[in-house]
Scaffold this active site. Structure first.
Site, PDB file in Angstrom:
ATOM      1  CG  PHE A  59     -72.238  87.233  68.247  1.00 55.79           C
ATOM      2  CD1 PHE A  59     -72.223  86.975  69.610  1.00 55.79           C
ATOM      3  CD2 PHE A  59     -73.398  86.939  67.537  1.00 55.79           C
ATOM      4  CE1 PHE A  59     -73.315  86.431  70.252  1.00 55.79           C
ATOM      5  CE2 PHE A  59     -74.500  86.393  68.167  1.00 55.79           C
ATOM      6  CZ  PHE A  59     -74.461  86.142  69.532  1.00 55.79           C
ATOM      7  CB  SER A  61     -77.805  87.022  72.157  1.00 56.19           C
ATOM      8  OG  SER A  61     -79.133  87.401  71.893  1.00 56.19           O
ATOM      9  CB  CYS A  64     -77.391  84.076  67.022  1.00 53.40           C
ATOM     10  SG  CYS A  64     -78.074  85.194  68.276  1.00 53.40           S
ATOM     11  CB  THR A  73     -81.992  82.533  73.593  1.00 57.76           C
ATOM     12  OG1 THR A  73     -82.220  83.364  72.454  1.00 57.76           O
ATOM     13  CG2 THR A  73     -82.423  83.275  74.847  1.00 57.76           C
ATOM     14  CB  ALA A 120     -85.984  76.353  66.594  1.00 62.46           C
ATOM     15  CG  HIS A 143     -78.737  85.635  61.584  1.00 62.47           C
ATOM     16  ND1 HIS A 143     -79.268  86.873  61.268  1.00 62.47           N
ATOM     17  CD2 HIS A 143     -79.021  85.435  62.899  1.00 62.47           C
ATOM     18  CE1 HIS A 143     -79.837  87.385  62.344  1.00 62.47           C
ATOM     19  NE2 HIS A 143     -79.693  86.537  63.338  1.00 62.47           N
ATOM     20  CB  THR A 194     -58.628  87.814  56.576  1.00 63.71           C
ATOM     21  OG1 THR A 194     -58.928  88.752  57.613  1.00 63.71           O
ATOM     22  CG2 THR A 194     -58.391  88.559  55.274  1.00 63.71           C
TER      23      THR A 194
END
Length: 221
Positions: free
Chosen positions: A2, A39, A46, A48, A87, A125, A170
């Protein structure tokens, strides 16, 4: 992969607890091209797409009906619902396990190979959950202060990139235990930052390039 340029804000319209995680149904506008197995970044995580549209099972019936009525009335752009599975590790390491119906999330589809690269490399992640320390309006902009977790402080540098709830930002100022980012009106209005208060959690993903550099020089310095 991404870029941290959030496409839209979505709303949680269904939750299902399972033995090994939980499912979320999320309604968002302008995402008519979703498909099974795609995704998608949900507030920087991230995930699915397991189902889309009529195949979504966990959406609250009353909420779904309200969405259909809004779409029929011409409100919004292609309001659609998709379903994702969290999960047990995702539930444990992010705050998505605490979301309920009505909560708002940032949504970004994966970057296409021929797309523009407007943000920075964001994997989805999440490294850790940080906390909003302060929010200060500065003219038309806002200045957000976030706590800087000790075990990730070495990856956050002045003028470097971070992803907060999936938003590419930033670092405007970095101190020993906190850092600031400047938020322009467009980012504030389009994303969940407008919903945040001091004390609220945010997903922090540091710049993966810093991790690669650390790994390459480890043992040499």
């Amino acid at each position: 992969m991404f870029t941290g340029i959030v496409e839209t804000a979505g709303e949680v319209v269904g939750v299902e607890e399972t033995a090994d995680g939980r499912r979320l149904a999320i309604a968002a506008s302008g995402l008519s091209e979703l498909y099974h197995g795609q995704s998608i970044s949900v507030s920087g995580v991230c995930l699915t797409v397991e189902a889309y549209g009529d195949d979504v099972r966990v959406a609250d019936p009353e909420t779904a009906t309200d969405l259909d009525r809004s779409a029929d009335a011409g409100a919004g752009d292609d309001v659609g619902v998709f379903e994702v599975f969290l999960a047990s590790e995702t539930v444990a390491k992010t705050y998505l396990g605490a979301l309920g119906v009505g909560d708002v999330v940032n949504v970004e589809r994966a970057m296409p190979a021929d797309g523009r690269f407007d943000g920075h490399l964001v994997q989805g992640h999440v490294d850790t959950v940080a906390t909003v320390e302060a929010i200060e309006p500065v003219g038309e902009d806002w200045r957000f202060t976030f706590a800087l977790p000790d075990d990730h402080a070495r990856y956050v540098v002045q003028k470097g990139s971070v992803a907060l709830d999936g938003i590419s930002l930033t670092v405007a100022d970095r101190r020993e235990d906190a850092f600031d980012v400047a938020i322009i009106p467009t980012t504030y209005e389009l994303t969940t930052l407008s919903e945040k208060d001091p004390g609220d959690p945010v997903h922090l993903e540091v710049d993966v390039i810093a991790k690669y550099v650390e790994g390459m020089i480890d043992g040499y310095v």
